[in-house]
Each structure stands twice: as C-alpha cells, then as structure tokens.
Write a protein that holds these residues in place. Structure first.
Motif, short mmCIF file in Angstrom:
data_model
loop_
_atom_site.label_atom_id
_atom_site.label_comp_id
_atom_site.label_asym_id
_atom_site.label_seq_id
_atom_site.Cartn_x
_atom_site.Cartn_y
_atom_site.Cartn_z
N PHE A 1 1.36 0.71 -9.10
CA PHE A 1 2.31 1.38 -8.21
C PHE A 1 3.34 2.21 -8.98
N LYS B 1 0.84 -1.20 0.00
CA LYS B 1 0.00 0.00 0.00
C LYS B 1 0.87 1.24 0.00
N ASP B 2 0.25 2.35 -0.35
CA ASP B 2 0.95 3.62 -0.45
C ASP B 2 1.70 3.93 0.84
N GLY B 3 2.99 4.24 0.72
CA GLY B 3 3.81 4.58 1.88
C GLY B 3 4.63 3.44 2.44
N ARG C 1 4.27 3.83 -3.83
CA ARG C 1 3.30 4.90 -4.04
C ARG C 1 2.22 4.41 -5.01
N ASN C 2 1.03 4.95 -4.88
CA ASN C 2 -0.02 4.64 -5.86
C ASN C 2 0.39 5.21 -7.22
#
Length: 449
Positions: free
Chosen positions: A417, A132-134, A446-447
């Motif tokens: 991503f 996931k993002d981050g 990151r997305n």
C-alpha cells in the motif's frame, strides 16, 4: 529570588512573551519551545512557578542522563500520570527501577525478540487483509490496534485483537485526561473534580482488563506458564524471597502494554504521514525492498541490508520522536558542564523534539531528509544530540523490539500500500506521554504500484 522570578543571567522569554507566543502559535507547545531555543540558545529558562530549564547542550544532556542520573528524578507528565501507570518500569526510581529492569531484560535480548518476527508479520497481514484501493482509514487508530495486538501476543501471550481497539482508546482517554489535569491546574474545583472522576472511571476500566490478564495466568499451574514477560514478572522474587506485590504487577503490565504499543504506533503514524508527503521516498523504499528481499518476507537478519529503510525510520524519529521529552527534577545542587548552576527542586526539560531540530547538527531541520542518517553522514550526529530512545541507565529497554517491529510493519504494509492524506494541511503533533497526530490521521488506501 522569589519562586516566580527568572534566575539571573539565564536567558528566556518573559511570562507575557511566552503567553503571546503560545496564543499566536495556536498553543503549539513543542513548536513554540523550538523557536525559543533558536532565540535564546541551548539553555533557557521558562518563568514558571518553579524555574524550568529547557536544555539541549549535548554535554549537559550527557551529564544528566548518563554521568549523574541519580541526581535527577523523573517528574512532569509521568508524575501526574502515576494514577495510570503507577510505579512501573517507566516511572519508578532506584533502587526499584534496577530490580524491575533486571527482571525484564532477558525478554528483550536479540535472540528473544527475533522469535516474534513471524507473529508480527502474520498479525500485520491479518489486520490489513481486507484493505483495498480507495478505502478510508484513520491510520492512528489502525496502528494503535495493530501494535497493541502485537504487544499482547509477544509479551503476555494474550490475544488482545478483539479488545485492543477499545483498550487502546481507553489508554488514550486516560492520557488525554492526565494531560489536561497537568496543564490546567487553574480550573475551578468543580471542573477539576469532573476531570478526576472521568480519569478514575477510565483507570478502573484499564484495571479490570489488566486484572483479567493476570488472574487468567495465575489460574494455570506454574509448570504450564508460557515463557513470556508476564511469567517472568510473576515468578520474580525479591532478595527475601517474597513475590512482586499485586499492585506492582499491575503497574508493570500497564506500563509495558502502554509503552509497547504507543511508541511504535506513533513512530509508524508519522512515517506514513511523511511518506504521503514525499512519495519519491516511498519509491526508493520499494526499489530497495525489491533488490534486497525479492519475494522474501523481511526479518531481523535483513535489518543490516536495508540501509535506506533504516534511514527513513531514523529521520521520522528525528522529526517526530514518539518519546518527545524527558522531564527531571534536581535532587541536589550542582553545576552542569555548560556552567549552569542548578538548585534542588529546579525542573529540567530535555526535549528530543527540540534537540533533534538543532540546526547546528541538522541543517534545514524541518525538512525530511533520510540521507542525514547515511553511513557517510551519521558520524556527524553526536550521540547526545539524537536520542529517540533516551540515554543512560534509563535507555528504553524495548529499543530492539521497537526497531524490529517498526521495520517489519513498514515493509509488510509499504510493499502493498501507499497512503494519501484525506485532508489538506499539516498534521499537528499532540504532546501526550507520546507524540501523537492531533485529531487522528485520516488517510486513503492506495495500491503501492
């Protein structure tokens, strides 16, 4: 001329200059030799114990790898690493190499590798499902784990996902030790003995994993064997009807697992690194994927319809070819097309990393410019200047498999991503059997949009 003298009329650095250069560059081996090529031209000699020529003349490369390959035997890291890979397809010589290649070739036909598409995509989705993002990841470990899983499922019908990370790291440890033993023969006996014991321990762990894969297959009736590469190897017979010896079966399995995951993992590592430094290129990829694929999954049929994606992958392999050098030893004296006269026992390094940075064919060679490989430009790049999969009878048997896997994984992951570098500065290459990012590749997830 003594063994340590530089052959007359062949340019090259002195031993002192070479040492100074390596110290100044922080022992950046391939970078230093690329600079030496700019100083001395397409052919120069290193003042080592055995005369060692660095070659990037296209006519010489064609002669050695394609026209007269039997006069040039493999040497270098593959020789030192024989304890790891044995006499598998990558390291063996003729006539054994030809027999091995004929046994395995059907598994790498286009029709065979296209069947792996769904598995490759599913494995990638499963591996990245919880990202996931981050999130912080070491991309080099993630790509190694994913690609070793894929090679296990596709070629050996074995799910290596649980053991894949540990097995991949064991391969990494063994190759690091092989490289240290090769490059530091001047170490005292006690230090060299310590390295050898560590290497033997690592190899025993690899052997244990390989023995289980082979024995599990042999426990099954032959009529129940799946149609995969391992079955082909076990069922193969020599001219006299005898099966492949157990040691050679082990060597083949090790070689295919190692080569099958190392090259693609590192090709993708360097691609993610380059995309992190050039987000505008990732934007162009997303645009192409939207226009061509829409909501579809990528497949082999899409390869010809994703020209920019192929350009990006080709340029990544130009800058950071996973197979970065081909080492050969001269069997019999002969003169190369360039006029260089070779003696039996001379050593040659044909380095993709150096050839791919030849400014005569690649202006601004250190820049990442995918458009070099556009339909309009690709004819300006001779075959014997850009050769990430080798050339001639030893051309990589898994080239089609590797290209398909790299494209599928790039699209599957890159649609969802982007990846940012988690540390500043340039990532340096590490010259093991494959060209790896030194100290891993820490990145931030990151997305994509």
């Amino acid at each position: 001329m003594s063994a340590t003298q530089t052959p007359a009329r062949t340019p090259g650095p002195s031993r002192l200059d070479l040492l100074k250069h390596f110290f100044r560059s922080g022992f950046r081996f391939v970078e230093a030799l690329t600079e030496e090529a700019e100083k001395h031209g397409d052919t120069f000699v290193l003042p080592l114990e055995v005369p060692t020529y660095i070659l990037r003349n296209p006519d010489d490369i064609k002669h050695i790898l394609v026209s007269n390959p039997l006069n040039y035997h493999k040497t270098g890291g593959l020789t030192v690493g024989e304890k790891v890979i044995g006499q598998g397809l990558v390291s063996s010589e003729e006539p054994l190499h030809g027999k091995q290649r004929r046994t395995m070739q059907p598994m790498f036909h286009k029709a065979s590798i296209s069947k792996f598409t769904e598995m490759m995509l599913e494995s990638t989705a499963s591996h990245t499902r919880d990202w996931k993002d981050g999130d912080s990841i070491d991309m080099s470990l993630e790509m190694m784990h994913l690609t070793i899983t894929i090679v296990g499922l596709s070629l050996f019908n074995v799910d290596l996902y649980r053991e894949g990370r540990e097995l991949g790291m064991e391969f990494n440890r063994a190759l690091n030790l092989v490289t240290r033993i090769q490059l530091m023969p001047f170490l005292p006996k006690w230090a060299m003995g310590s390295l050898q014991r560590k290497l033997d321990d690592s190899i025993s762990k690899i052997d244990e994993a390989m023995a289980k894969i082979i024995s599990d297959r042999r426990k099954l009736p032959e009529s129940e064997w799946p149609h995969d590469l391992l079955s082909m190897i076990l069922a193969s017979r020599y001219e006299d009807g005898s099966p492949m010896p157990d040691k050679l079966v082990r060597d083949e399995v090790v070689t295919i697992i190692l080569a099958g995951h190392e090259t693609v993992a590192n090709h993708l590592n360097w691609t993610w690194y380059l995309l992190a430094r050039h987000p505008e290129v990732h934007d162009k990829l997303l645009k192409e994927w939207d226009e061509v694929l829409g909501g579809e999954e990528p497949s082999m049929e899409h390869m010809g319809r994703l020209p920019y994606t192929l350009m990006v992958l080709a340029e990544s392999m130009r800058l950071y070819p996973p197979a970065w050098t081909l080492a050969r030893r001269v069997v019999a004296p002969e003169k190369l097309p360039s006029g260089l006269e070779l003696k039996a026992g001379d050593e040659l390094l044909i380095m993709q990393y150096v050839s791919h940075r030849n400014p005569a064919y690649f202006p601004e060679p250190e820049k990442f410019i995918p458009e070099r490989f556009s339909a309009e430009n690709k004819d300006s790049i001779p075959k014997y200047v850009y050769y990430p999969f080798g050339l001639g009878p030893r051309f990589c048997i898994g080239e089609g498999f590797a290209r398909l896997e790299a494209l599928l994984l790039l699209v599957k992951m890159g649609r969802r991503f982007r990846f940012e570098m988690a540390r500043s500065g340039e990532v340096r290459p590490e010259t093991l059997i494959a060209l790896r990012p030194r100290k891993g590749l820490p990145m931030i997830v990151r997305n994509a949009r």
